[in-house]
Design an enzyme around this catalytic site. Structure first.
Site, mmCIF file in Angstrom:
data_model
loop_
_atom_site.group_PDB
_atom_site.id
_atom_site.type_symbol
_atom_site.label_atom_id
_atom_site.label_comp_id
_atom_site.label_asym_id
_atom_site.label_seq_id
_atom_site.Cartn_x
_atom_site.Cartn_y
_atom_site.Cartn_z
ATOM 1 N N CYS A 337 0.794 -1.234 0.000
ATOM 2 C CA CYS A 337 0.000 0.000 0.000
ATOM 3 C C CYS A 337 0.826 1.283 0.000
ATOM 4 O O CYS A 337 0.483 2.213 -0.740
ATOM 5 C CB CYS A 337 -1.069 0.001 1.087
ATOM 6 S SG CYS A 337 -0.701 -0.883 2.576
ATOM 7 N N ARG A 366 7.472 -10.758 5.536
ATOM 8 C CA ARG A 366 7.145 -10.501 6.933
ATOM 9 C C ARG A 366 7.836 -11.540 7.788
ATOM 10 O O ARG A 366 7.793 -12.724 7.473
ATOM 11 C CB ARG A 366 5.623 -10.587 7.155
ATOM 12 C CG ARG A 366 4.886 -9.582 6.307
ATOM 13 C CD ARG A 366 3.393 -9.713 6.439
ATOM 14 N NE ARG A 366 2.742 -8.772 5.530
ATOM 15 C CZ ARG A 366 1.435 -8.689 5.369
ATOM 16 N NH1 ARG A 366 0.634 -9.477 6.046
ATOM 17 N NH2 ARG A 366 0.921 -7.826 4.528
ATOM 18 N N GLN A 384 0.957 -11.172 -2.706
ATOM 19 C CA GLN A 384 -0.454 -10.804 -2.572
ATOM 20 C C GLN A 384 -1.003 -10.441 -3.944
ATOM 21 O O GLN A 384 -0.327 -9.785 -4.729
ATOM 22 C CB GLN A 384 -0.591 -9.579 -1.667
ATOM 23 C CG GLN A 384 -0.128 -9.805 -0.245
ATOM 24 C CD GLN A 384 -0.238 -8.530 0.568
ATOM 25 O OE1 GLN A 384 0.155 -7.467 0.126
ATOM 26 N NE2 GLN A 384 -0.782 -8.645 1.765
ATOM 27 N N ASP A 386 -2.681 -8.059 -4.810
ATOM 28 C CA ASP A 386 -3.056 -6.834 -4.127
ATOM 29 C C ASP A 386 -3.622 -5.800 -5.095
ATOM 30 O O ASP A 386 -3.284 -5.794 -6.276
ATOM 31 C CB ASP A 386 -1.801 -6.254 -3.455
ATOM 32 C CG ASP A 386 -2.132 -5.507 -2.179
ATOM 33 O OD1 ASP A 386 -3.326 -5.382 -1.872
ATOM 34 O OD2 ASP A 386 -1.191 -5.062 -1.504
ATOM 35 N N HIS A 388 -5.240 -1.499 -4.728
ATOM 36 C CA HIS A 388 -5.740 -0.412 -3.896
ATOM 37 C C HIS A 388 -6.627 0.475 -4.730
ATOM 38 O O HIS A 388 -6.244 0.904 -5.816
ATOM 39 C CB HIS A 388 -4.566 0.354 -3.279
ATOM 40 C CG HIS A 388 -3.795 -0.497 -2.331
ATOM 41 N ND1 HIS A 388 -2.701 -1.230 -2.711
ATOM 42 C CD2 HIS A 388 -4.008 -0.794 -1.020
ATOM 43 C CE1 HIS A 388 -2.260 -1.921 -1.677
ATOM 44 N NE2 HIS A 388 -3.030 -1.684 -0.640
ATOM 45 N N LYS A 472 -11.898 -4.800 8.257
ATOM 46 C CA LYS A 472 -11.787 -5.671 7.090
ATOM 47 C C LYS A 472 -13.026 -6.537 6.949
ATOM 48 O O LYS A 472 -13.727 -6.802 7.927
ATOM 49 C CB LYS A 472 -10.613 -6.656 7.258
ATOM 50 C CG LYS A 472 -9.298 -6.055 7.647
ATOM 51 C CD LYS A 472 -8.195 -7.094 7.571
ATOM 52 C CE LYS A 472 -8.194 -8.046 8.748
ATOM 53 N NZ LYS A 472 -7.193 -9.117 8.621
ATOM 54 N N HIS A 518 -8.271 -1.466 0.351
ATOM 55 C CA HIS A 518 -7.238 -2.483 0.104
ATOM 56 C C HIS A 518 -7.995 -3.766 -0.183
ATOM 57 O O HIS A 518 -8.958 -4.063 0.504
ATOM 58 C CB HIS A 518 -6.378 -2.755 1.335
ATOM 59 C CG HIS A 518 -5.799 -1.555 2.005
ATOM 60 N ND1 HIS A 518 -4.443 -1.388 2.144
ATOM 61 C CD2 HIS A 518 -6.370 -0.477 2.596
ATOM 62 C CE1 HIS A 518 -4.212 -0.258 2.800
ATOM 63 N NE2 HIS A 518 -5.362 0.316 3.096
#
Length: 646
Positions: A337, A366, A384, A386, A388, A472, A518
Site C-alpha cells: 500500500c 514478513r 499478494q 493486491d 488499492h 476488514k 485495500h
RNA sequence: GCCAAUGUAGCUCAGUUGGCCAGAGCAGCUGAUUUGUAAUCAGCCGGUCGGGGGUUCGAAUCCCUCCAUUGGCUCCA
C-alpha cells in the site's frame, strides 16, 4: 401441574418438578436414552434438572450440535477426573467443548505429560464412564466456592470465581471430581462409550502470552465405538490431502533451509498453476477497470514510518537494509500500500478520474514467528494479489460491492462453497493498537457493516481482528483438517490517505481526501494454492492443472505416433507430455494416476491404424477410444463447462 | 517466541535391553525387456543416522545443547 410445550407445538401436562429426562421417558425409553441435554425456555440445561413451571422444551441428542457440546463438555470433566486420579494436585484452568471434541488446560506442576500418558488416562476415563457417574449440580455462594478452591490450592479456578458474581456460581460433581462449571452436563457418564485423546499443547493461561503456560490436552468422545473409528479414519483421510504432502508428491513447491525458513520455492508445475490463477485474475481485473502497476521489493524506511508500519511492526520485521550512505535504510516491503500511495501521489487527481484501481501481484516479506510457519499457508515471503482503490467517500460502497463480486466469482469458479465471511472490527477495549481517529474508524466500520447487511451473505463479526489502519471483511476457508485460513480480504481505510496526504480536486475545485480500499481476492498466492490443493486433493480443474493429459505409447514403436498426437493436441491449446519410458503400460498408468493427470491417452497399434487415442480418465478408468478431434472436442467441452463457473 | 513430540539415503520407513564395515522398498543411473488400462527384471549409485558437545572400551541407540519439522498457544500489516 405444569404445561410443557414441545417443538411441534404439542402441549402435555406434567407434575411440577418433572425433569426433561422424565418427560423424554414418558414419550419413549429410546428417546430418554438418547437425551443429552435439553433446552428449557430457550436455555440449554441439564436434562435431569427439575422444571418448576410451564415451559417450552426441546431435547438435544447426539444429532444436535448442542447435544454434542454437552457430551464433550462432560467429557472434559471426565478427563479431568482421570487426570486428577493419576496426578493428584494438578490444577485446572478451563475445559470447554470445541467444534470437534474438547480440551482441558491443566497445570501439572513439575510433572511432564506427553502423548505417552494418553493410554492410561483414556482407560481410566472409560472406567469412570462405565460407572455411570451422574453430574450433580450445586449452587454455591462465592464464599463457599472460594473456600473450596483455596483448600484445593487452584489459583486458576480462584481467578475465574473472582470474576463471577455471587449467586451465579455453580459446581458440578461427577465421581470424585468437583468443578466450577455453568453446565449443562450429561445425565451420566455412561453415555460416553469411546474416548480418544488427540494431542497435548502448551496454552497460555487466558490466552495471555505473559502468563503461565498450561498443558492443554485435546480429546474427543463418542457414544459409539464405531463412530470413533470412523472419525479416526476421516482424520487419516484428511491428512492425505495435506498440501505439504501433495505439494511434494506433485512437485509443486519445496523449501530449502539454505534459502531460509518460510521462503517457498515454486517448482515448475506449481509455478504454472499459480501463473494460470494470476492470469485469470488479471483478466477479471482488467474487465473490472483495474490498472496494473509494478513496484520494487524494497522501500525507504521513511515510507513505512509514514504508513505506521514501522512503529507497529518494525522491531518484529526483517531488519532494515543499510546502504553505504550514512543513515539511509530500506525495508523489504511488508505491504504494497505505501508504494501504491506514492504512485497515486505522482500526479494530481481530479474527481473525474476516481475511482482509480491500482493492481499488482506484489511480493511482500514478513518476519513471522518461527512457530507459526506452516507449509504454504504461513510463510515469510509471499505474493499478494493486491490492489488499492482510491475513491470518493460516496463511491466506497459500490466499489466495495464490486470487490465482493470478484471474490465471490473466484470462490465460485473454484468450488469454495464452505467459507465464512468475517467482519473484522476494532477491539473496542484496546484502541491503542490502531492508528487514526475514532471518526475515521466509525466511518469505515459503518461502511463495511452496511455493505455486509445489503449482501445476502451470512457474516460473523469479530472484534479485535481489524488491521491496525482499518476494518476488514475477510473470507475464511478451511483446510483439510478444518483449520480456518483467511484468503480474500477487503479493507476500508480512511487513515493511510491521511498519513500520505492523498488528495483529489472535487467538482467544487477544492481539495478532498480520497478513501482507500485495500483488497486481495486470493489473499496470497501461496495460501490460496495451499487451500486449493487441500480442497481438490491435487485433482485440479482442467483449466488450471499443469498437465491436462499424458500420452502413453504402448511401446517405443509408437513414439512417432505419440509425437504426432502431442503436436495436434498442443496446436489445439491442450497441454501434456509423452511418457516415453521403456515401461509397461500398467506402470505408466499407475504413475500418471498418482500424479493426478486428468487424462491418459494410450496409443498402440490399433490407435495408430485408425488415428485415434484410447482415453483413460484419472480416477475413473477406461473411457473408450476417440478420434483426435473427438477427444479435443470433449476436452474443450469440459473446459468450457469450467469456464462458465469462472 | 512458548509447550510437547519427532528428526536414519531424494521419498516412505526398519534398526531388539548401546556391540562386527547402518538396512529395505521406491526414486535415480546402467543394462536387458518392447510391453494394452494402477508397480518387468537385474546390477549400480546413494547416509559422517539433523548439527555440535559429553558419558562409555564401544553411541543411530544414553545425557546436554543448538537447529529443523509436526501439533497446539501467542502473533498475523
Amino acid at each position: 401441574m405444569i404445561k410443557i410445550t414441545f417443538p411441534d407445538k404439542n402441549v402435555r401436562q406434567y407434575e411440577a418438578g418433572v425433569s426433561a429426562l422424565d418427560i423424554a421417558k414418558s414419550i419413549s425409553e429410546g428417546l430418554a436414552r438418547n437425551v443429552l441435554s435439553a433446552e428449557v425456555n430457550g436455555e440449554v440445561k441439564d436434562a435431569s434438572l427439575p422444571i418448576g413451571e410451564d415451559a417450552k422444551i426441546r431435547f438435544f441428542t447426539w444429532n444436535d450440535t448442542e447435544g454434542k457440546a454437552t457430551m464433550w463438555h462432560s467429557s472434559a470433566h471426565l478427563m479431568a477426573e482421570a487426570v486428577e486420579f493419576f496426578y493428584p494436585g494438578a490444577k485446572f484452568g478451563i475445559g470447554p467443548d470445541i467444534e470437534n471434541g474438547f480440551y482441558y488446560d491443566i497445570d501439572f506442576g513439575d510433572r511432564m505429560v506427553s502423548e505417552n500418558d494418553f493410554a492410561k488416562i483414556e482407560k481410566k476415563m472409560l472406567e469412570f464412564a462405565r460407572e455411570k457417574q451422574s453430574f450433580v449440580r450445586k449452587e454455591v455462594s462465592k464464599e463457599e466456592a472460594l473456600k473450596y478452591f483455596t483448600e484445593k490450592d487452584d489459583e486458576y479456578k480462584l481467578e475465574l470465581i473472582n470474576d463471577l458474581n455471587d449467586g451465579e456460581i455453580t459446581f458440578y460433581e461427577s465421581g470424585s471430581f468437583v468443578d466450577l462449571c455453568r453446565g449443562p452436563h450429561l445425565p451420566n457418564t455412561g453415555i460416553i462409550k469411546a474416548v480418544k485423546l488427540l494431542n497435548v499443547a502448551g496454552a497460555y493461561w487466558r490466552g495471555d502470552e505473559t502468563r503461565k503456560q498450561l498443558t492443554r490436552i485435546y480429546g474427543i468422545t463418542f457414544p459409539k465405538k464405531k463412530e470413533l473409528d470412523e472419525y479416526l479414519v476421516k482424520l487419516e483421510e484428511a491428512k492425505k490431502r495435506d498440501h505439504r504432502k501433495i505439494g511434494k508428491e506433485l512437485e509443486l513447491f519445496t523449501f530449502s533451509q539454505n534459502v531460509g525458513l518460510g521462503l517457498p520455492l515454486w517448482l515448475p508445475k506449481g509455478a504454472q498453476l499459480r501463473e494460470r490463477l494470476e492470469n485469470y485474475l488479471k483478466k477479471v481485473q482488467t474487465e473490472a477497470g483495474y490498472l496494473p502497476v509494478i513496484t520494487p521489493h524494497i522501500g525507504n524506511v521513511k515510507l513505512y514510518k509514514t504508513s505506521g508500519h514501522y512503529d507497529k511492526y518494525g522491531s518484529d520485521s526483517f531488519q532494515p537494509i543499510s546502504t553505504p550512505v550514512e543513515g539511509e535504510e530500506f525495508f523489504l516491503k511488508p505491504m504494497n500500500c505505501p508504494h501504491h500511495c506514492e504512485i497515486y501521489k505522482s500526479k494530481p487527481h481530479s474527481y473525474r478520474e476516481l475511482p482509480i484501481r491500482y493492481a499488482e501481484f506484489g511480493t511482500v516479506y514478513r518476519y513471522e514467528q518461527s512457530g507459526e510457519l506452516h507449509g504454504l499457508t504461513r510463510v515469510r515471503g509471499f505474493t499478494q494479489d493486491d490492489a488499492h482503490i482510491f475513491c470518493m467517500p460516496d463511491q466506497v460502497k459500490d466499489e466495495f460491492k464490486a470487490v465482493m463480486a470478484i471474490v465471490m466469482k473466484i470462490f465460485t469458479a473454484l468450488d469454495f462453497e464452505d467459507f465464512i465471511v468475517q467482519i473484522s472490527l476494532r477491539d473496542p477495549d484496546d484502541k491503542e493498537k490502531y492508528i487514526g481517529s475514532d471518526e475515521n474508524w466509525e466511518k469505515a466500520e459503518t461502511a463495511i457493516k452496511e455493505v455486509a447487511e445489503e449482501s445476502n451473505l451470512n457474516t460473523v463479526i469479530e472484534y479485535g481482528e481489524a488491521a491496525f489502519y482499518g476494518p476488514k471483511m475477510d473470507f475464511m476457508v478451511r483446510d483439510a483438517l478444518g483449520r480456518k485460513w483467511q484468503l480474500g480480504t477487503i479493507q476500508v481505510d480512511y487513515n493511510l490517505p491521511e498519513r500520505f496526504e492523498l488528495e483529489y480536486v472535487g467538482a467544487d475545485n477544492e481539495k478532498h481526501r480520497p478513501v482507500m480500499i485495500h483488497r486481495a481476492p486470493f489473499g496470497s498466492m501461496e495460501r490460496f494454492v495451499a487451500v486449493l490443493i487441500e480442497h481438490t486433493a491435487g485433482k485440479f480443474p482442467l483449466w488450471l492443472t499443469p498437465d491436462q493429459f499424458i500420452i502413453l505409447p504402448i511401446s517405443e514403436k509408437y513414439q512417432n505416433y505419440a509425437e504426432k498426437v502431442l503436436k495436434f493436441l498442443n496446436n489445439s491449446d491442450l497441454r501434456g507430455q509423452i511418457d516415453s519410458r521403456s515401461e509397461k503400460t500398467g506402470r505408466k498408468i499407475r504413475d500418471a494416476e498418482l500424479k493426478r493427470i486428468p487424462y491418459m491417452l494410450i496409443v498402440g497399434e490399433k490407435e495408430e491404424a485408425d488415428n485415434t487415442v484410447s482415453v483413460r480418465k484419472q480416477g475413473e478408468g477406461d473411457q473408450g477410444t476417440l478420434t483426435w478431434d473427438a477427444y479435443v472436442g470433449s476436452m474443450q467441452d469440459a473446459i468450457e463447462k469450467e469456464m462458465q463457473k469462472r
